[in-house]
Design a protein around this motif. Structure first.
Motif, PDB file in Angstrom:
ATOM      1  N   LYS A 294       0.931  -1.194  -0.246  1.00 34.77           N
ATOM      2  CA  LYS A 294       0.000   0.070   0.059  1.00 34.77           C
ATOM      3  C   LYS A 294       0.824   1.360   0.032  1.00 34.77           C
ATOM      4  N   LEU A 295       1.947   1.187   0.757  1.00 36.75           N
ATOM      5  CA  LEU A 295       3.005   2.389   0.828  1.00 36.75           C
ATOM      6  C   LEU A 295       3.487   2.650  -0.249  1.00 36.75           C
ATOM      7  N   HIS A 297       2.260   1.958  -3.556  1.00 35.47           N
ATOM      8  CA  HIS A 297       1.188   2.304  -4.292  1.00 35.47           C
ATOM      9  C   HIS A 297       1.071   3.946  -4.082  1.00 35.47           C
ATOM     10  N   GLU A 298       1.106   4.470  -3.075  1.00 29.66           N
ATOM     11  CA  GLU A 298       0.895   5.741  -2.578  1.00 29.66           C
ATOM     12  C   GLU A 298       2.068   6.361  -3.185  1.00 29.66           C
ATOM     13  N   GLY A 301       2.182   5.572  -7.353  1.00 28.80           N
ATOM     14  CA  GLY A 301       0.886   5.718  -8.031  1.00 28.80           C
ATOM     15  C   GLY A 301       0.639   4.292  -8.750  1.00 28.80           C
TER      16      GLY A 301
END
Length: 576
Positions: A294-295, A297-298, A301
């Motif tokens: 998730k990190l 992805h942040e 992007g």
């Protein structure tokens, strides 16, 4: 009808170490042969060439390959098929006999351990050549070891392969020969050895840069006490373990900062020489793996590929990632040794697993070379134990029976359970509560030498190291790192000179003493400068000079040496 025999004339050319080992194998013609070769050196090709030779001259009628994971079964079968050896990766114990459409089958150690009698029967039915890939796994449990021994002791020939012949326990490895040394310990004996240092010299593998990150960490113990410590500073082993786990907590700032730096490094490699470079984060458990994804992805992007274990679909995700240009994969345990993803060029060692075996297997995922000059970069916490392993990348280890156990303060048994079970991570969290953490670049380790004077994340100083070109020879890596360090020191000197003088409060103010960390960094820089000068005088590699100093003075690699040990080495090298 049996498949045609492989054509030796069409077999791909062998590397020098493979030819030498093949000649030694054919000369000996012994029942057992163990080849130790660093990951990425070509153990699979070597083993398949021997299999082709034995099938062609009629020494054996069948081939059995045993490997650690389901994914590797498909990988072995595909590699064998390309050279005309047909192996069945879908063979089940219930099948009892191999189909005559194949030269043999590919199995896992777990599969053999579950039904050794089935594979003993198969082995005795046709004269069989058995390839035991990553043979140290046969010592993972009594069931596996006994099963492998029972199943294949009647084989015509056995070839043991491994890139890491040592284990962290005393379980003897079946079919491996042990020799007693002068110290009374029994050490595994290999018939052919091709280590990382040899492969690096031959440009078969990539140079690996280790970027170690320190930083302040704060946590609360289960007794309610709040503690703070800086990664990389001298402290007890228990405090090291808790600070390490605090840094790896996804809710702090350390992991996002390190992942951001690792992604920046990946972008530099993609822009300058390795267009399809990929990254791998090695996590401790499933919960943190998903959090790291998730990190990422942040930060990027783009979604990261998550491989939690060898469960259903994992092989497909690994193969898809290997063939794609996706940026990041996050794995629990690791993408097992032997898994071939040559484009992996950046790694983040985000696990508390601390054994030399685990570390070596993990770093082996990044060393596979494709074209001359590719480099790999692994980001890791600035923990003395890991810094020592990073500094000893070129060391050759053997499996030792009877050696005293050395605890490092980390619960590897607990970590092993955490890697396999969804809820095991809760056992770690009960021991303490992570409160906060920040990351700072502490040092860059290459060829046993430590470079850099530290840098905050997001600064131009950090960017200088993250921007090191991705296509460099091993010698060029040392030159660039030495220059980066010299530039960094010069910039700091200019900055101090440009600072306005403060109004003196008193005459002859006492100099501000350096902290232990500052003193250690200063001594490391001084030692590296002297080692570089000795290198230019003697043309000896930096790593060999450091190794000689350790032999003369004792102690760990310079990356984890104490102030006293660094001072002794500085005094020693000045006399050489």
């Amino acid at each position: 009808m049996s498949p045609p025999l492989p054509d030796l004339e069409t077999f791909p050319p062998l590397r020098a170490w493979q030819r030498k080992a093949l000649v030694e194998y054919l000369r000996r013609r012994s029942d057992d042969f163990m080849a130790v070769a660093t990951p990425g050196a070509g153990k699979t090709t070597f083993a398949l060439r021997i299999a082709a030779e034995l099938l062609a001259d009629g020494t054996v009628e069948a081939v059995t390959v045993v490997c650690p994971t389901e994914h590797l079964k498909s990988q072995w079968a595909a590699a064998a098929g390309r050279v005309g050896i047909q192996l069945d990766p879908t063979f089940r114990n219930a099948d009892v006999h191999s189909s005559r459409d194949f030269h043999g089958a590919v199995l896992t150690y777990a599969q053999v351990g579950m039904a050794p009698a089935v594979h003993r029967r198969r082995t005795m039915t046709r004269s069989t050549f058995v390839i035991l890939d990553e043979i140290h796994h046969a010592g993972d449990s009594r069931t596996w070891g006994d099963g492998v021994k029972s199943a294949f002791e009647e084989a015509t020939r056995r070839l043991m392969l491994t890139g890491t012949p040592f284990r962290s326990d005393e379980n003897p490895i079946p079919f491996v020969a042990y020799e007693r040394g002068e110290d009374g310990m029994q050490r595994s004996r290999a018939d052919s050895v091709y280590g990382y240092a040899d492969a690096l010299r031959d440009r078969v593998v990539r140079p690996v840069l280790f970027m170690a990150y320190s930083g302040e960490t704060r946590w609360r113990t289960n007794a309610g006490d709040e503690l703070a410590a800086r990664l990389g500073e001298p402290m007890t082993k228990d405090l090291v373990a808790q600070a390490w786990r605090t840094a790896l907590d996804h809710r702090g700032d350390w992991m996002p900062q390190v992942l951001r730096a690792a992604d920046a490094r990946l972008s530099r490699l993609r822009e300058h020489g390795i267009a399809d470079a990929g990254g791998l984060v090695i996590a401790s458990d499933q919960q943190t793996a998903r959090a790291y994804a998730k990190l990422l992805h942040e930060i990027t992007g783009r979604p990261a590929v998550v491989v939690l274990s060898d469960d259903e679909g994992a092989s497909g995700r690994i193969a898809s990632f290997a063939a794609s240009e996706d940026r990041w994969m996050v794995a629990v345990r690791m993408v097992s040794e032997g898994v071939d993803i040559p484009r992996l060029a950046v790694g983040v060692y985000a696990t508390s697993a601390s054994t030399p075996l685990y570390f070596a297997q993990a770093i082996g995922r990044f060393v596979r070379a494709r074209v001359p000059g590719e480099t790999a970069t692994v980001f890791l916490p600035s923990v003395p134990h890991l810094l020592g392993l990073a500094s000893e990348m070129e060391a050759q280890r053997d499996h030792i029976l009877g050696a005293p156990k050395q605890k490092d303060g980390l619960d590897d048994d607990l970590m092993e359970r955490a890697q396999r079970e969804e809820d095991a991570s809760g056992e770690l969290e009960k021991q303490f509560e992570a409160l906060s953490s920040i990351a700072e670049l502490d040092q860059v380790i290459y060829d046993g030498t430590s470079f850099g004077t530290g840098a905050r994340t997001g600064t131009a100083e950090e960017e200088e190291y993250l921007g090191i070109p991705g296509l460099l020879t091993p010698d060029q890596v040392s030159v660039v790192l030495n220059k980066r360090q010299a530039d960094q020191m010069a910039a700091q000197k200019r900055q101090r000179a440009a600072e306005p003088a403060s109004v003196p409060a008193q005459r002859d103010p006492a100099p501000v003493p350096m902290t232990a960390g500052e003193r250690r960094n200063s001594l490391r820089r001084q030692l590296n400068t002297l080692v570089a000068a000795h290198h230019h005088r003697t043309n000896l590699p930096h790593g060999k000079i450091h190794a000689e100093l350790r032999r003369l003075c004792g102690g760990p690699p310079s990356a984890q040496a104490t102030i006293e040990q660094l001072e002794e080495r500085i005094a020693t090298i000045q006399t050489l």
